[in-house]
Design an enzyme around this catalytic site. Structure first.
Site, PDB file in Angstrom:
ATOM      1  N   VAL A  62     -23.913   0.230 -37.773  1.00 42.10           N
ATOM      2  CA  VAL A  62     -24.245   1.635 -38.043  1.00 42.10           C
ATOM      3  C   VAL A  62     -25.625   1.966 -37.457  1.00 42.10           C
ATOM      4  O   VAL A  62     -25.823   3.013 -36.811  1.00 42.10           O
ATOM      5  CB  VAL A  62     -24.195   1.930 -39.563  1.00 42.10           C
ATOM      6  CG1 VAL A  62     -24.601   3.372 -39.842  1.00 42.10           C
ATOM      7  CG2 VAL A  62     -22.809   1.655 -40.129  1.00 42.10           C
ATOM      8  N   CYS A  63     -26.573   1.067 -37.655  1.00 42.15           N
ATOM      9  CA  CYS A  63     -27.934   1.276 -37.127  1.00 42.15           C
ATOM     10  C   CYS A  63     -27.912   1.381 -35.607  1.00 42.15           C
ATOM     11  O   CYS A  63     -28.634   2.193 -35.017  1.00 42.15           O
ATOM     12  CB  CYS A  63     -28.858   0.138 -37.535  1.00 42.15           C
ATOM     13  SG  CYS A  63     -29.024  -0.051 -39.308  1.00 42.15           S
ATOM     14  N   THR A  64     -27.069   0.585 -34.973  1.00 42.14           N
ATOM     15  CA  THR A  64     -26.983   0.620 -33.505  1.00 42.14           C
ATOM     16  C   THR A  64     -26.563   2.017 -33.034  1.00 42.14           C
ATOM     17  O   THR A  64     -27.134   2.567 -32.093  1.00 42.14           O
ATOM     18  CB  THR A  64     -25.977  -0.455 -33.020  1.00 42.14           C
ATOM     19  OG1 THR A  64     -26.452  -1.732 -33.446  1.00 42.14           O
ATOM     20  CG2 THR A  64     -25.829  -0.443 -31.513  1.00 42.14           C
TER      21      THR A  64
END
Ligand code: BEZ
Length: 211
Positions: free
Chosen positions: A44-46
């Site tokens: 998700v952070c990517t």
């Protein structure tokens, strides 16, 4: 420390993917977005950091500098950025703070022990050129944020700083805005040359003044 809307965003010195950073020097006279993410090399952070990178020209148009943070090491940030660039088809140019000692996370309350004892939550602050905190949001690790909404809030904040108006539900740049209750309808008709539509004495609209 718990930071609230209207507080002065505290300054800090930190290591980042682009070298040592003094937060206030990095922001200069710009608006700022400081956002935390749970960890490097997570899906998700990517997507969040990749999408934020792709919005660079939108942030530039709004005089806004972006800076991210997690408690990972600077070497991890630098290596992960290569993955973000590859998988999200972008070129991350904003710094990512390597907050290994959690100094900034504690200053900004980015660790919520009941969510995770070690990882930062998905918090985001908008900071104005006077270094006042104007927006705070916190999302759970499993939900990616909507960075188009952040642009929308920036548009609203910059508009209401320049004109005495407010923006209604789901407002987008270019749409009619709301006349605040502090202005009488009689005064509003003098102030807002584009016209005033009164639905109720407390619910008045005018076309966006700066377009
Ligand atoms: C993610 O960024 O993909 C993620 C991070 C922590 C928990 C769940 C998802």
């Amino acid at each position: 420390m718990s930071i609230k809307l209207g507080d002065t965003a505290p300054n800090f010195q930190a290591e980042s993917s682009l070298g040592d950073i003094n937060f206030y020097n990095y922001l200069g006279d710009s608006w700022g977005i400081l956002f935390s993410h749970p960890a490097d090399y997570t899906p998700v952070c990517t997507t969040e950091l990749g999408y934020t990178s792709k919005l660079k020209s939108e942030f530039d148009q709004r005089g806004t500098k972006v800076i991210a943070l997690s408690v990972d090491a600077v070497e991890d940030h630098q290596s992960w950025i290569k993955d973000i660039n590859e998988t999200q088809d972008t070129n991350v140019e904003f710094p990512i703070i390597a907050d290994k000692d959690r100094k900034v996370s504690e200053l900004y309350d980015f660790i919520h022990p009941n969510a995770s004892a070690t990882a930062t939550v998905r918090s985001l602050l908008i900071i104005d050129p006077a270094k006042k905190v104007r927006l705070i949001i916190t999302y759970p690790a499993s939900t990616g944020r909507n960075f188009n909404e952040i642009l929308r809030v920036l548009d609203s904040l910059q508009l209401v700083d320049a004109h005495t108006v407010a923006t209604p539900v789901n407002w987008e740049n270019g749409e009619d805005v709301i006349i605040p209750p502090s202005i009488s309808t009689e005064d509003a008709r003098k102030i807002f040359a584009k016209g005033v539509t009164e639905i109720k004495p407390y619910l008045r609209y005018t076309p966006q003044p700066n377009i």
